[in-house]
Each structure stands twice: as structure tokens, then as C-alpha cells.
Enzyme design. Structure first.
Site, PDB file in Angstrom:
ATOM      1  N   THR A   1       4.911   3.968  15.340  1.00  0.00           N
ATOM      2  CA  THR A   1       4.675   2.784  14.527  1.00  0.00           C
ATOM      3  C   THR A   1       5.973   2.310  13.864  1.00  0.00           C
ATOM      4  O   THR A   1       6.219   1.126  13.715  1.00  0.00           O
ATOM      5  CB  THR A   1       3.633   3.084  13.427  1.00  0.00           C
ATOM      6  OG1 THR A   1       2.509   3.733  14.009  1.00  0.00           O
ATOM      7  CG2 THR A   1       3.181   1.820  12.732  1.00  0.00           C
TER       8      THR A   1
ATOM      9  N   GLU B   1      -2.668  -2.327   4.534  1.00  0.00           N
ATOM     10  CA  GLU B   1      -3.526  -1.512   3.677  1.00  0.00           C
ATOM     11  C   GLU B   1      -2.842  -0.224   3.228  1.00  0.00           C
ATOM     12  O   GLU B   1      -3.281   0.424   2.297  1.00  0.00           O
ATOM     13  CB  GLU B   1      -4.845  -1.193   4.388  1.00  0.00           C
ATOM     14  CG  GLU B   1      -4.718  -0.579   5.784  1.00  0.00           C
ATOM     15  CD  GLU B   1      -4.132   0.799   5.812  1.00  0.00           C
ATOM     16  OE1 GLU B   1      -4.457   1.589   4.921  1.00  0.00           O
ATOM     17  OE2 GLU B   1      -3.329   1.084   6.744  1.00  0.00           O
ATOM     18  N   SER B   2      -1.770   0.160   3.919  1.00  0.00           N
ATOM     19  CA  SER B   2      -1.084   1.406   3.601  1.00  0.00           C
ATOM     20  C   SER B   2      -0.086   1.241   2.457  1.00  0.00           C
ATOM     21  O   SER B   2       0.828   2.035   2.314  1.00  0.00           O
ATOM     22  CB  SER B   2      -0.373   1.912   4.847  1.00  0.00           C
ATOM     23  OG  SER B   2       0.474   0.890   5.373  1.00  0.00           O
TER      24      SER B   2
ATOM     25  N   ARG C   1      10.002   9.676  14.842  1.00  0.00           N
ATOM     26  CA  ARG C   1       9.808  10.694  13.803  1.00  0.00           C
ATOM     27  C   ARG C   1       9.474  12.014  14.450  1.00  0.00           C
ATOM     28  O   ARG C   1       8.593  12.089  15.302  1.00  0.00           O
ATOM     29  CB  ARG C   1       8.666  10.302  12.865  1.00  0.00           C
ATOM     30  CG  ARG C   1       9.037   9.128  12.038  1.00  0.00           C
ATOM     31  CD  ARG C   1       8.005   8.812  10.982  1.00  0.00           C
ATOM     32  NE  ARG C   1       8.292   7.469  10.519  1.00  0.00           N
ATOM     33  CZ  ARG C   1       7.620   6.836   9.581  1.00  0.00           C
ATOM     34  NH1 ARG C   1       6.613   7.417   8.989  1.00  0.00           N
ATOM     35  NH2 ARG C   1       7.958   5.616   9.236  1.00  0.00           N
TER      36      ARG C   1
ATOM     37  N   SER D   1      10.100   8.020   6.112  1.00  0.00           N
ATOM     38  CA  SER D   1       9.272   7.278   5.169  1.00  0.00           C
ATOM     39  C   SER D   1       8.366   8.161   4.310  1.00  0.00           C
ATOM     40  O   SER D   1       8.866   8.998   3.576  1.00  0.00           O
ATOM     41  CB  SER D   1       8.464   6.252   5.947  1.00  0.00           C
ATOM     42  OG  SER D   1       7.854   5.368   5.067  1.00  0.00           O
ATOM     43  N   HIS D   2       7.066   8.002   4.459  1.00  0.00           N
ATOM     44  CA  HIS D   2       6.131   8.734   3.588  1.00  0.00           C
ATOM     45  C   HIS D   2       5.944  10.183   4.024  1.00  0.00           C
ATOM     46  O   HIS D   2       5.284  10.946   3.328  1.00  0.00           O
ATOM     47  CB  HIS D   2       4.774   8.021   3.577  1.00  0.00           C
ATOM     48  CG  HIS D   2       4.115   8.020   4.921  1.00  0.00           C
ATOM     49  ND1 HIS D   2       4.556   7.217   5.951  1.00  0.00           N
ATOM     50  CD2 HIS D   2       3.093   8.738   5.424  1.00  0.00           C
ATOM     51  CE1 HIS D   2       3.804   7.435   7.014  1.00  0.00           C
ATOM     52  NE2 HIS D   2       2.908   8.353   6.725  1.00  0.00           N
TER      53      HIS D   2
ATOM     54  N   ASP E   1      11.146   6.063   1.498  1.00  0.00           N
ATOM     55  CA  ASP E   1      12.224   5.114   1.794  1.00  0.00           C
ATOM     56  C   ASP E   1      12.105   3.810   1.004  1.00  0.00           C
ATOM     57  O   ASP E   1      12.830   2.851   1.282  1.00  0.00           O
ATOM     58  CB  ASP E   1      12.289   4.830   3.295  1.00  0.00           C
ATOM     59  CG  ASP E   1      11.010   4.200   3.834  1.00  0.00           C
ATOM     60  OD1 ASP E   1       9.941   4.459   3.258  1.00  0.00           O
ATOM     61  OD2 ASP E   1      11.074   3.460   4.822  1.00  0.00           O
TER      62      ASP E   1
ATOM     63  N   THR F   1      -0.928  -2.846  13.362  1.00  0.00           N
ATOM     64  CA  THR F   1      -0.307  -2.011  12.334  1.00  0.00           C
ATOM     65  C   THR F   1       1.189  -1.860  12.589  1.00  0.00           C
ATOM     66  O   THR F   1       1.609  -1.619  13.718  1.00  0.00           O
ATOM     67  CB  THR F   1      -0.989  -0.624  12.349  1.00  0.00           C
ATOM     68  OG1 THR F   1      -2.352  -0.798  11.957  1.00  0.00           O
ATOM     69  CG2 THR F   1      -0.300   0.341  11.399  1.00  0.00           C
TER      70      THR F   1
ATOM     71  N   ASP G   1       7.310   5.095  -1.942  1.00  0.00           N
ATOM     72  CA  ASP G   1       7.364   6.179  -0.957  1.00  0.00           C
ATOM     73  C   ASP G   1       8.808   6.627  -0.692  1.00  0.00           C
ATOM     74  O   ASP G   1       9.743   6.169  -1.349  1.00  0.00           O
ATOM     75  CB  ASP G   1       6.672   5.759   0.345  1.00  0.00           C
ATOM     76  CG  ASP G   1       7.463   4.708   1.117  1.00  0.00           C
ATOM     77  OD1 ASP G   1       8.217   3.965   0.482  1.00  0.00           O
ATOM     78  OD2 ASP G   1       7.324   4.636   2.351  1.00  0.00           O
TER      79      ASP G   1
ATOM     80  N   ASP H   1       9.779   1.439   0.754  1.00  0.00           N
ATOM     81  CA  ASP H   1       9.181   0.190   1.232  1.00  0.00           C
ATOM     82  C   ASP H   1       7.712   0.042   0.852  1.00  0.00           C
ATOM     83  O   ASP H   1       7.139  -1.032   1.011  1.00  0.00           O
ATOM     84  CB  ASP H   1       9.406  -0.004   2.743  1.00  0.00           C
ATOM     85  CG  ASP H   1       8.885   1.133   3.580  1.00  0.00           C
ATOM     86  OD1 ASP H   1       8.330   2.095   3.011  1.00  0.00           O
ATOM     87  OD2 ASP H   1       9.043   1.080   4.817  1.00  0.00           O
ATOM     88  N   ARG H   2       7.111   1.115   0.340  1.00  0.00           N
ATOM     89  CA  ARG H   2       5.701   0.986  -0.053  1.00  0.00           C
ATOM     90  C   ARG H   2       5.541   1.024  -1.561  1.00  0.00           C
ATOM     91  O   ARG H   2       6.423   1.477  -2.278  1.00  0.00           O
ATOM     92  CB  ARG H   2       4.898   2.158   0.507  1.00  0.00           C
ATOM     93  CG  ARG H   2       4.901   2.231   1.989  1.00  0.00           C
ATOM     94  CD  ARG H   2       3.800   3.156   2.395  1.00  0.00           C
ATOM     95  NE  ARG H   2       3.908   3.527   3.783  1.00  0.00           N
ATOM     96  CZ  ARG H   2       3.002   4.269   4.390  1.00  0.00           C
ATOM     97  NH1 ARG H   2       1.978   4.727   3.713  1.00  0.00           N
ATOM     98  NH2 ARG H   2       3.153   4.570   5.656  1.00  0.00           N
TER      99      ARG H   2
ATOM    100  N   LYS I   1       8.769  -4.201   4.554  1.00  0.00           N
ATOM    101  CA  LYS I   1       7.976  -4.173   3.342  1.00  0.00           C
ATOM    102  C   LYS I   1       8.862  -3.678   2.206  1.00  0.00           C
ATOM    103  O   LYS I   1       9.886  -3.039   2.452  1.00  0.00           O
ATOM    104  CB  LYS I   1       6.733  -3.317   3.522  1.00  0.00           C
ATOM    105  CG  LYS I   1       6.940  -1.939   4.123  1.00  0.00           C
ATOM    106  CD  LYS I   1       5.591  -1.372   4.546  1.00  0.00           C
ATOM    107  CE  LYS I   1       5.670   0.079   4.970  1.00  0.00           C
ATOM    108  NZ  LYS I   1       6.047   0.249   6.383  1.00  0.00           N
TER     109      LYS I   1
END
Ligand code: VG1
Ligand code: CO
Length: 543
Positions: free
Chosen positions: A18, A364-365, A22, A113-114, A279, A344, A277, A281-282, A376
Site C-alpha cells: 500500500t 479512515e486510517s 515494508r 510508518s505506523h 512518519d 486505499t 504516527d 502523516d496520520r 497525508k
């Protein structure tokens, strides 16, 4: 310093998901692993010779080592210049901004990321294109092909570059500019929002707790919220990025940001809470005694963005990822805005933003963003919320109550079943896929199926098609269940089940979300056999 050519061979599994490639950190640290993938990136962009790229990451374990490897490979292959965040650090939105600001040929972001960080956790590498956004599938497909046929790569033999000092240096013939990771991003935020109104807000005693979760947003949030806007010192907590994120899981949701949730639900809660998060972005938004679901947050931002200077002329249109609740659609319908539904992952918003079709979008995440960058942006969302609160004088709770009164409420929750057996998860999806054509018109535990399909997306700008983007079942009356497998995990499979039901009855608006979705949850299991295939009685995470 000399360039050496290293013989190598393809390594299984080098396929971006996505959001970039990773893997377990130890996999990335394995012989040739990172090098092969970086060489595949060079190949996918037609070589790096003469090009300028941005480089930075979220500071997780191996970030510093990986940066040195990438620099030596860029220099060996003739890159003109690398713009690197000091200490090899950059939040994802800041990297996106630097790519755009300097009109570079793209950038490499080192982050998972997360996902947690550390030698036994996760690492990741992502390439962003010159528009600042994640590489679209036609580019990542080329990476996959290049990685699958690689025989050698070039790397420079050299000492480590000192990335701790701002300024310009060289590696072979390549120039390296080491920049303050925060400064340009902070300037951009100043242009977008009414900083005077925000300063007045804090001067008036407004209180905030921003949990950076030991990840990259700490320095950004401290500079902007505390040093520039006057939030009380200490408002930003867990602000020092650490290679293993303090042993935590830098995913801003009520489960992983429980410390913040407890404060916000307690007696002395501040006016506003937020977390971001790994990185940056959230975002998670919480008011005093009031958790704001990410899909609702997106809808509120869309409905009120005009209160911030950058969006005072209104929005061109909006977009959400398919599994995101349709609260946004209600705002778009009332305000006469086009509303796009994408698969997504942020890479699917890029064309819509570039083409001027949308101004604001989200998932939604807990990812929300706008056309200011092509990623984001967690801190941006926090600042937009604060700007809206400053202009309206409302509390978070009041914002939500008023929003639902105007637009109705979309109850929404995502249930994650983590690290389940990949074969079982695939079998469940296949079984359900086969059932979909027969579902419309049938009754599922008291609700009638309106439609059932597998989501495909035709990009309206470049005509590209993305298939197999999630199974969705909608019910008459507005309920919906979506099933998809995560594309960011590194162990087994993660099943995501997205549940939604709508209500226009104000008497129900304060209902507990899980309670309001009880019937949908039962239907989700009934339709797909979640418990049977996963062997789990309950999800690992509900957001
Ligand atoms: C998850 C989220 C998705 C997000 C992606 C990358 O993907 O669901 O909405 O865009 O992570 O976000 P998946 O495939 O695991 O569901 V980040 O902040 O981890 O780069
Ligand atoms: Co992220």
C-alpha cells in the site's frame, strides 16, 4: 573514493505494498536487500544520473545506516544532488513538501510508518515522484520488474557523510545539501493557517496535549505548537524521536495511544488532544471526553475548511478511500462538491490533486490532507482543527454534535485481525468473492443486501485501472461492510473489516459506536465466516 560494481541476484518479495516496501528490519539489513531495491528504484525512474532527490526518514532503527547506503548508491550512479533532512530525518509530509518546493526529481522516504521500529520490528523504503506523492502503480510495477531481474548495482566506496551539520557537502561529484527538517514545513503551515488566531487561542488559555509517540512529529509539533503558537511548554509529549519509538507502536488510535485517551477522558482533560504516527502523516483527534473517528474528522474538516485562509475560497472537490465512511459524501452532497472514491493508499489521490479536481481528501486510517502537499499530513490536520475551533469558538464535542445535527451520523468502526494465517485469510476472501453475485436482494440477519461487489478503480485523470481493492456489501438503509487484506503488514495477513451504519435520528447520535454497529458486526461474521477462518473470536484492534 571509487565506484564499485557489486554482483547480486533478485531477492524474493521485493514488491511495494500500500505504501512502499515494508519488511522486517533484519530483512532490510540482510546482504544486498536494501541495495537491490534502491537499484530497482533507479531503474524504475530511468536512472538517477543528473537528478536531484530528497532523502529522509522517520528516525527508526537502521534509518541512519540506510541513508548512508542510499547516498553512496546515488553518488555512484551519477545523481547531481541529494537534499537530506538533518540527521537523515524528515516526516513524510515534510519530505513531500521539500520535493515540491525544490522541484526535485522525487525523493526517498525511509519509514514503515505506523509499524513499530527496532532491530526486530519493521523498516521501509518508499519512492515519491516529482509531484511529491507516492509512486503510482505504473512506477512501482517497474521497480518490481527491475528487482526481479537485477544482476548488479553500483555503490561508492567512501566514509560516512556527516549528516548532523546543516550546509552543503559532497560525495564524489554529488552535492549533498543538509537542511533543517522542520523549517520549510513550518513556513508552509504559516501560509495555510491563521497563526494570529491560533496564538490568540492559546493566549486565551486553550489547552492541548499532542502525543508524538516518540516518533518524527515531535520536533515539528514542538516548533509549531509550542515555540510559534504559544501552547504551554510540555503540551507536546513523547516528543523526542527514538529508534524504537519508546518500545511503542506509533499508530495513532485509541488502542496504541491509550495514554492520551486516558488523559482526554479524565477529570483534568485539556481542551484538545492529538497524536500522530511514526512518519507524521496520520493524526488522531480527541476532544475533552470526545474521541473523533477519523472518517468523522475528515467530514468535519471538509465542512469547515473555509474557515482557514488557505481554503477560504471553498474546496474544488473532495475524495476518500473506498473503505472510509460516507460521512464525507453527506457533506459533499449538501455543499455541492464532487466526491471521489479511491482505493486505499495515498498514491490514488495524487492525480485528483494534480488535476485540480479535489482540494481535500482522507482515509479512515487517520490520514487527512490537502493539495498543499501530496501526502497525508498529521500536523496539518491538527492545525486545521485548531483553526476551525479558534474561528467558531466551539469545543470539539460541540463541533461533533452540531455536525451530526446537520449531516446525520455515520457510525463507523474498523476491526483488525492481525497476523492471521495468510492462506486462511485468502481462503475467506475467495469464498466471499464467490458469494457476492448472489447476495443482492437477500436478507442477512434482518437487513437486505442492496449491492455486493469487488471494488475496482478507474482513474478519471490517466485512465489507469486498479482491481481487487476490497469486497463491499451495502444494505438498504445505508449500512455497509467492507473486507480487505492489509498491504502494509510484514507478518502473515491482517484482515481489515470496515463496518458502517447510518442514522438521522438525533436521539441515537450519542450511542456507543460498537453498540450502534452490533448488528453489522454480526452480519460481517455471518457473511464471511471471520471466526471460522481466522480462529479469532474478536478483533485485535477496533478503531
Ligand atoms: C494502511 C491504511 C491505509 C494507509 C496505509 C499507509 O494500509 O489502511 O489507509 O494509506 O496504511 O499509511 P493497509 O494496506 O495496511 O490497510 V502509513 O501512515 O502506514 O504510510
Ligand atoms: Co504514516
Amino acid at each position: 573514493m571509487s565506484v564499485i560494481t557489486v554482483k547480486t541476484a533478485p531477492i524474493d518479495g521485493q514488491k511495494p505494498g500500500t505504501s512502499g516496501l515494508r519488511k522486517k528490519t533484519r530483512v532490510f539489513m540482510g546482504p544486498h536487500y536494501l541495495e537491490n531495491f534502491v537499484a530497482a528504484i533507479w531503474s524504475a525512474i530511468g536512472g538517477v544520473r543528473g537528478k536531484t532527490l530528497v532523502l529522509g526518514g522517520d528516525g527508526r532503527y537502521f534509518n541512519d545506516r540506510a541513508a548512508q547506503v542510499i547516498l553512496r548508491m546515488a553518488a555512484a550512479s551519477g545523481a547531481k544532488k541529494m537534499i537530506v533532512g538533518q540527521g537523515a530525518l524528515l516526516s513524510t509530509p515534510a519530505a513531500s513538501h521539500l520535493i515540491r518546493l525544490n522541484k526535485t526529481d522525487g525523493g526517498i522516504i525511509m519509514s514503515a510508518s505506523h509499524n513499530p521500529g527496532g532491530p526486530d520490528e519493521d523498516f521501509g523504503v518508499k519512492f515519491n515522484t516529482p509531484n511529491g506523492g507516492p509512486a503510482p502503480e505504473n512506477v512501482t510495477d517497474k521497480m518490481v520488474a527491475a528487482a526481479a531481474s537485477i544482476t548488479e548495482y553500483q555503490i561508492m566506496e567512501a566514509q560516512d557523510v556527516d549528516l548532523s551539520t546543516l550546509g552543503t557537502t559532497t560525495l564524489g561529484d554529488m552535492e549533498i545539501e543538509i537542511v533543517d527538517p522542520v523549517a520549510d514545513y513550518a513556513n508552509l503551515m504559516k501560509e495555510l493557517f491563521d497563526f494570529n488566531a491560533l496564538r490568540d487561542l492559546f493566549a486565551g488559555g486553550f489547552t492541548l496535549r499532542f502525543d508524538a509517540m516518540h516518533a518524527i512529529t515531535g520536533p515539528y509539533a514542538k516548533t509549531i505548537l509550542e515555540d510559534t503558537l504559544g501552547a504551554a511548554p510540555g503540551s507536546v509529549v513523547n516528543a523526542t524521536p527514538s529508534p524504537d519509538f519508546g518500545g511503542g507502536h506509533p499508530d495513532p488510535n485509541p488502542i496504541w495511544a491509550k495514554e492520551l485517551m486516558d488523559v482526554m477522558m479524565g477529570d483534568d482533560a485539556p481542551d484538545f488532544g492529538a497524536a500522530s504516527d511514526g512518519d507524521g502523516d496520520r493524526n488522531m483527534i480527541v476532544g475533552r471526553n470526545c474521541y473523533v473517528g477519523p472518517s468523522d474528522s475528515l467530514a468535519v474538516l471538509a465542512a469547515n475548511a473555509h474557515l482557514a485562509p488557505a481554503y477560504s475560497d471553498g474546496l474544488k472537490g473532495v475524495a476518500r478511500s473506498m473503505p472510509t465512511s460516507r460521512a464525507l459524501d453527506r457533506v459533499a452532497a449538501k455543499r455541492g462538491l464532487d466526491c471521489y472514491e479511491t482505493p486505499t493508499g495515498w498514491k490514488f489521490f495524487g492525480n485528483l490533486l494534480d488535476d485540480g479536481r479535489i482540494t481535500l481528501c482522507g482515509e479512515e486510517s487517520a490520514g487527512t490532507g490537502s493539495d498543499h502537499v501530496r501526502e497525508k499530513d498529521g500536523l496539518w490536520a491538527v492545525l486545521l482543527w485548531l483553526n476551525i475551533l479558534a474561528k467558531t469558538g466551539k469545543s470539539v464535542q460541540q463541533m461533533m454534535t452540531d455536525h451530526w445535527a446537520e449531516f446525520g451520523r455515520n457510525f463507523y468502526s474498523r476491526h483488525d485481525y492481525e497476523s492471521v494465517d495468510a492462506e486462511e485469510a485468502n481462503a475467506m476472501i475467495e469464498g466471499l468473492r464467490a458469494k457476492l453475485p448472489g447476495l443482492p436482494g437477500t436478507d442477512v440477519l434482518g437487513a437486505t443486501v442492496e449491492s455486493a461487489d469487488e471494488f475496482s478503480y478507474d482513474d478519471p485523470v490517466d485512465g489507469s485501472r486498479a482491481t481487487a481493492q476490497g469486497l463491499r456489501v451495502t444494505f438498504t438503509g445505508g449500512g455497509r461492510i467492507v473486507y480487505r487484506l492489509s498491504g502494509t503488514g510484514t507478518v502473515g495477513a491482517t484482515l481489515r473489516v470496515y463496518l458502517e451504519d447510518v442514522s438521522d435520528d438525533p436521539a441515537t447520535f450519542t450511542k456507543d459506536t460498537q453498540e450502534a454497529l452490533k448488528d453489522m458486526i454480526a452480519r460481517a461474521d455471518h457473511l464471511a465466516g471471520i471466526a471460522k477462518f481466522t480462529g479469532r473470536q474478536a478483533p485485535d484492534v477496533r478503531t
